[in-house]
Motif scaffolding. Sequence first.
Motif, PDB file in Angstrom:
ATOM      1  N   ASN A 317       1.400  13.491  -0.709  1.00 43.92           N
ATOM      2  CA  ASN A 317      -0.010  13.562  -0.292  1.00 43.92           C
ATOM      3  C   ASN A 317      -0.691  12.194  -0.260  1.00 43.92           C
ATOM      4  N   PRO A 318      -0.105  11.223   0.415  1.00 41.66           N
ATOM      5  CA  PRO A 318      -0.735   9.891   0.436  1.00 41.66           C
ATOM      6  C   PRO A 318      -2.106   9.943   1.112  1.00 41.66           C
ATOM      7  N   ALA A 319      -3.037   9.154   0.588  1.00 44.62           N
ATOM      8  CA  ALA A 319      -4.405   9.162   1.138  1.00 44.62           C
ATOM      9  C   ALA A 319      -4.958   7.749   1.244  1.00 44.62           C
ATOM     10  N   GLY A 320      -4.045   6.773   1.337  1.00 44.48           N
ATOM     11  CA  GLY A 320      -4.490   5.397   1.543  1.00 44.48           C
ATOM     12  C   GLY A 320      -4.747   4.659   0.248  1.00 44.48           C
ATOM     13  N   PRO A 321      -5.042   3.362   0.369  1.00 48.89           N
ATOM     14  CA  PRO A 321      -5.319   2.549  -0.811  1.00 48.89           C
ATOM     15  C   PRO A 321      -6.643   2.966  -1.463  1.00 48.89           C
ATOM     16  N   PRO A 322      -6.848   2.561  -2.724  1.00 50.10           N
ATOM     17  CA  PRO A 322      -8.053   3.000  -3.445  1.00 50.10           C
ATOM     18  C   PRO A 322      -9.352   2.432  -2.884  1.00 50.10           C
ATOM     19  N   HIS A 323      -9.299   1.307  -2.229  1.00 48.93           N
ATOM     20  CA  HIS A 323     -10.514   0.790  -1.610  1.00 48.93           C
ATOM     21  C   HIS A 323     -10.156  -0.100  -0.434  1.00 48.93           C
ATOM     22  N   GLY A 324     -11.154  -0.513   0.291  1.00 49.44           N
ATOM     23  CA  GLY A 324     -10.897  -1.326   1.474  1.00 49.44           C
ATOM     24  C   GLY A 324     -12.193  -1.620   2.190  1.00 49.44           C
ATOM     25  N   THR A 325     -12.077  -2.185   3.384  1.00 47.77           N
ATOM     26  CA  THR A 325     -13.278  -2.490   4.170  1.00 47.77           C
ATOM     27  C   THR A 325     -13.356  -1.666   5.444  1.00 47.77           C
ATOM     28  N   ASN A 326     -12.180  -1.264   5.915  1.00 47.63           N
ATOM     29  CA  ASN A 326     -12.141  -0.493   7.148  1.00 47.63           C
ATOM     30  C   ASN A 326     -11.484   0.849   6.907  1.00 47.63           C
TER      31      ASN A 326
END
Length: 371
Positions: A317-326
Amino acid sequence: MKTSIGKIFEGKSTALFVCAGIFLSVLCSVAGTSETDNSNEKPAHCGFHRQTTTKGNRKREIRDYCLTNDHILGIYENTVVTRINHLKNMVRIESGKFVIGTNDPIFVADGEGPKQQIYLDSFYMDETEVSNGDFARFVDATGYRTEAEKFGDSFVFEGLLGENVATDVPLVAAQAPWWVQIENASWHHPEGPDSDIEHRIDHPVVHVSWNDAVAYCEWLGKRLPTEAEWEVACRGGLSDRLYPWGNKFVPNGRYRANTWQGDFPTNNTKEDGYESTSPVTEFPRNKYGLRNMIGNVWEWTFDWWTVDVGNRGGSTNPAGPPHGTNKVKKGGSYLCHESYCFRYRCAARSQNTPDTTAGNLGFRCALSGKR
Ligand SMILES: *[C@@H]1O[C@H](CO)[C@@H](O)[C@H](O)[C@H]1NC(C)=O
Ligand SMILES: *[C@@H]1O[C@H](CO)[C@@H](O)[C@H](O)[C@H]1NC(C)=O
Ligand SMILES: [Ca+2]
Ligand SMILES: [Ca+2]
């Protein structure tokens, strides 16, 4: 002005434009946004959570949510009845192992590859992009004001503007001069104040930011799909194909998606029948029953953008990195032409800041399938 056009939209850079004909993806690289590696932080996560609380004597269940280190999104209270109603016009995709990404990336710098095996819990996906009619019901019920309305402008493709408007506005980006920033362009005035959606009620809502998309999905007790869910849904159960139906873009001479034919950006020959958006119910379904996963409008996903596959939340269930800009957007749009934005493929991806709005960017909602 809320965003930089530099990383916006198709035609993200002249580099892409120039190299596209060569078709050697490695030469087509544009610097991706660099993200810091924060391996000690929990990856983002979306899922289902059952909790019964008592609020004014009424039992409510908290269901779908998405969690990042910055904030919790999509936790909402809802009744079972509402939830079941909203499974209408959604398809269920059963849990299992899936492959996302590609080992033959067209745009290496976008992080299209390598292929990655993942496991997903079951989930529901809207059959179509959210339409103007759908969004109007949300606005009528809640009085919601979109970010484009608050900011007072949005990006419109120059070719869709009347000549008077087009000559009056400054071009905003040397690299993508076909985008113009139109005062008071918004979801119900897609080409500016003189335009309306009267005859486009069944077309996808556009000029909605990621934040607007989240607000809409939450209103229905839904959430945005993760990038992995979106891509699995796009692939329709097929393995390693470019498009939701296979590898041939126009099988048997019949278009299955709304992109750009002709010469971009000057001559749209509309062989697929549409210069701009098409109704969300136009074009055939993929094997999961989903329409317009590629083309028509780009679709927001939940995930923060990174090109580093190792930082996208693992294999379950990957949902991306914990934070980012885009935020990641998927699927390409009616403005995508093979020569400069061959991103109407399931593995392709692009990015915008969460407050960006444009005339070719919409969304659909998802819902965890676990009960
Ligand atoms: C945009 O909307 C604002 C606020 O309603 C209004 O004052 C302004 O005149 C509008 N601009 C145009 C070009 O319609
Ligand atoms: C647009 O392209 C088509 C197909 O190549 C061509 O027949 C037509 O003349 C072009 N139109 C313009 C205005 O250049
Ligand atoms: Ca088209
Ligand atoms: Ca789409």
